[in-house]
Design an enzyme around this catalytic site. Structure first.
Site, PDB file in Angstrom:
ATOM      1  N   TRP A 282     -71.931 -17.664 -72.969  1.00  0.00           N
ATOM      2  CA  TRP A 282     -70.809 -16.930 -73.577  1.00  0.00           C
ATOM      3  C   TRP A 282     -70.856 -16.990 -75.097  1.00  0.00           C
ATOM      4  O   TRP A 282     -70.501 -16.031 -75.777  1.00  0.00           O
ATOM      5  CB  TRP A 282     -69.456 -17.399 -73.022  1.00  0.00           C
ATOM      6  CG  TRP A 282     -69.215 -16.846 -71.644  1.00  0.00           C
ATOM      7  CD1 TRP A 282     -69.125 -17.560 -70.483  1.00  0.00           C
ATOM      8  CD2 TRP A 282     -69.097 -15.464 -71.271  1.00  0.00           C
ATOM      9  NE1 TRP A 282     -68.956 -16.699 -69.430  1.00  0.00           N
ATOM     10  CE2 TRP A 282     -68.927 -15.417 -69.869  1.00  0.00           C
ATOM     11  CE3 TRP A 282     -69.107 -14.263 -71.980  1.00  0.00           C
ATOM     12  CZ2 TRP A 282     -68.770 -14.215 -69.154  1.00  0.00           C
ATOM     13  CZ3 TRP A 282     -68.961 -13.060 -71.273  1.00  0.00           C
ATOM     14  CH2 TRP A 282     -68.788 -13.047 -69.887  1.00  0.00           C
TER      15      TRP A 282
ATOM     16  N   ASP B 288     -62.993 -19.315 -78.333  1.00  0.00           N
ATOM     17  CA  ASP B 288     -62.896 -18.632 -77.044  1.00  0.00           C
ATOM     18  C   ASP B 288     -62.533 -19.688 -76.016  1.00  0.00           C
ATOM     19  O   ASP B 288     -63.365 -20.497 -75.625  1.00  0.00           O
ATOM     20  CB  ASP B 288     -64.242 -17.973 -76.717  1.00  0.00           C
ATOM     21  CG  ASP B 288     -64.239 -17.319 -75.332  1.00  0.00           C
ATOM     22  OD1 ASP B 288     -63.221 -17.406 -74.618  1.00  0.00           O
ATOM     23  OD2 ASP B 288     -65.283 -16.721 -74.966  1.00  0.00           O
TER      24      ASP B 288
ATOM     25  N   LYS C 151     -59.097 -16.380 -65.529  1.00  0.00           N
ATOM     26  CA  LYS C 151     -59.660 -17.670 -65.154  1.00  0.00           C
ATOM     27  C   LYS C 151     -58.565 -18.716 -64.989  1.00  0.00           C
ATOM     28  O   LYS C 151     -58.316 -19.185 -63.907  1.00  0.00           O
ATOM     29  CB  LYS C 151     -60.711 -18.099 -66.163  1.00  0.00           C
ATOM     30  CG  LYS C 151     -61.995 -17.352 -65.838  1.00  0.00           C
ATOM     31  CD  LYS C 151     -62.912 -17.064 -66.936  1.00  0.00           C
ATOM     32  CE  LYS C 151     -63.953 -16.049 -66.470  1.00  0.00           C
ATOM     33  NZ  LYS C 151     -64.798 -15.566 -67.531  1.00  0.00           N
TER      34      LYS C 151
HETATM   35  C1  LIG Z   1     -65.240 -14.855 -68.484  1.00  0.00           C
HETATM   36  C2  LIG Z   1     -65.447 -15.196 -69.874  1.00  0.00           C
HETATM   37  C3  LIG Z   1     -65.506 -14.213 -70.882  1.00  0.00           C
HETATM   38  C4  LIG Z   1     -65.432 -12.741 -70.577  1.00  0.00           C
HETATM   39  O1  LIG Z   1     -64.195 -12.335 -70.082  1.00  0.00           O
HETATM   40  P1  LIG Z   1     -63.913 -10.782 -69.825  1.00  0.00           P
HETATM   41  O2  LIG Z   1     -62.509 -10.779 -69.349  1.00  0.00           O
HETATM   42  O3  LIG Z   1     -64.892 -10.308 -68.810  1.00  0.00           O
HETATM   43  O4  LIG Z   1     -64.068 -10.093 -71.135  1.00  0.00           O
HETATM   44  C5  LIG Z   1     -65.678 -14.625 -72.188  1.00  0.00           C
HETATM   45  N1  LIG Z   1     -65.765 -15.923 -72.515  1.00  0.00           N
HETATM   46  C6  LIG Z   1     -65.697 -16.903 -71.582  1.00  0.00           C
HETATM   47  C7  LIG Z   1     -65.773 -18.334 -72.016  1.00  0.00           C
HETATM   48  C8  LIG Z   1     -65.546 -16.568 -70.246  1.00  0.00           C
HETATM   49  O5  LIG Z   1     -65.475 -17.543 -69.329  1.00  0.00           O
END
Ligand SMILES: *Cc1c(COP(=O)(O)O)cnc(C)c1O
Length: 368
Positions: free
Chosen positions: A107, A177, A201
């Site tokens: 990521w 993030d 998540k």
């Molecule tokens: C899942 C995830 C993303 C991407 O999320 P989207 O909703 O598909 O844009 C970005 N960063 C991390 C750490 C993730 O786990």
């Protein structure tokens, strides 16, 4: 209509991920008539007083949970974390040309690739050479004091590694993030310039990103005249996330989740539980005589996404098939990495982790 037979599985998917049953049941119960409006929240105008108050109430719940200081704004935006990969550089560069990024997994890499569309990315350190199994020690990081911001991924959902400390980067604002570990533990929000997370998540369902931004940074967006209005933090903040029609149903599920977390005793309690869940699962892996294996440096093993491998991919396939037959689903590792992965976010109870561990032991007995 006959009631369908309920057969809920234990879902270890990384995202969209499992939700607490009581949230689904509440959503079901309120679906046709939300708070006496005679309609579902999906059908309700987003500029009605009841919705705008609800949005405010939801913000307050999040503010309390994470103890977000008053000089931070909370935004509910579309486009998930991927949209933030672009919005962050577009809004925060202001008159600078470059930003610092830490590369600790897949990521991180994706965020870097997107930022490179907009600016010079300085990769301060990377653990790519050791297959993202450790975090480079901070004294080796090549930080630039002139960077517009410093970006990192607190938990690498795919690689199963987490940055267990908040980096020290001087006066440069930290952007993080937190998609896969937000709300899994208390954090000191004041250490960050901007926190973002997709909802599917650890917060709720897809279609929503939560952004927590320090107020002074909004001035940078005000000067960024080439940013489309929809993607402009300052405009979204000024309009209280109502510049466009917000993802109202996703916000509603997030709101139910915030209330659920409070009922569990808040983030300190949840963090304790998450620690115990992860410790137990890693212990089972480490004590399997090499039948199951996790290669991440111990201090950085993710508490949210537990990745593991077996001796052969054939055995892993058999494991997945047998697990699915036992109602333990979505244990397959990410398509870019292979192997196995159990995502055990807030909504995953200890009893389900125990069920997985029992299953792993029985599978090992049968196959060794
Ligand atoms: C899942 C995830 C993303 C991407 O999320 P989207 O909703 O598909 O844009 C970005 N960063 C991390 C750490 C993730 O786990």
């Amino acid at each position: 209509m006959p009631k369908p037979k309920m057969n809920r599985v234990i879902n270890f998917g990384a995202g969209p991920a499992t939700l607490p049953l009581e949230i689904l049941e509440q959503a079901q119960a309120e679906l046709l008539d939300w708070r006496g409006t005679g309609m579902s929240i999906m059908e309700l105008g987003h500029r009605t007083e009841i919705f705008t108050e609800y949005l405010h109430e939801t913000e307050q719940k999040l503010r309390e949970l994470l103890t977000i200081p008053n000089n931070y704004r909370i935004l509910f935006l579309h486009g998930g974390a991927r949209a933030q990969f672009a919005m962050v550089p577009q809004n925060l560069l202001a008159n600078k040309h470059g930003a610092d990024y830490l590369d600790i997994g897949i990521w991180s890499q994706k965020a870097i690739a997107e930022a490179q569309l907009f600016c010079d990315v300085n990769i301060v350190a990377s653990s790519k050479d050791n297959n993202y199994t450790s975090i480079p020690t901070p004294d080796t990081w090549q930080l630039k004091p002139t960077a517009a911001y410093f970006h990192y991924t607190s938990n690498e959902t795919i690689n199963g590694i987490e940055c267990t400390f908040i980096p020290e980067v001087g006066d440069v604002p930290i952007v993080v993030d937190m998609t896969s570990d937000i709300l899994s533990m208390p954090i000191d929000v004041s250490r960050f310039g901007l926190i973002y997370a997709s909802a599917q998540k650890n917060i709720g369902i897809a279609g929503l990103a939560v952004v927590i931004i320090r107020e002074d940074l909004l001035a940078r967006s005000s000067t960024a005249t080439t940013v489309p209005s929809l993607y402009n933090y300052a405009i979204q903040a000024e309009q209280h996330s109502l510049y466009n029609t917000p993802a109202s149903f996703a916000i509603y599920i997030a709101s139910l989740m915030f209330a659920w977390l409070q009922r569990q005793g808040g983030l300190t309690k949840i963090a304790e539980l998450n620690q115990r869940k992860a410790t137990k699962l890693y212990h089972a892996i480490d004590h399997s005589n090499g039948f199951y294996r996790n290669d991440i440096a111990k201090p950085y093993r993710s508490k949210m996404n537990v990745v593991f491998n077996m001796q052969t991919t054939q055995l892993e396939q058999q494991f997945l098939a047998a697990a699915t037959a036992a109602n333990l689903v979505a244990l397959k590792g990410h398509r870019e990495l292979g192997g196995l992965r159990a995502s055990i976010y807030n909504a995953m109870p200890m009893s389900s982790v125990d069920t997985l561990i029992d299953f792993m032991k029985v599978f090992q007995q049968k196959h060794s």
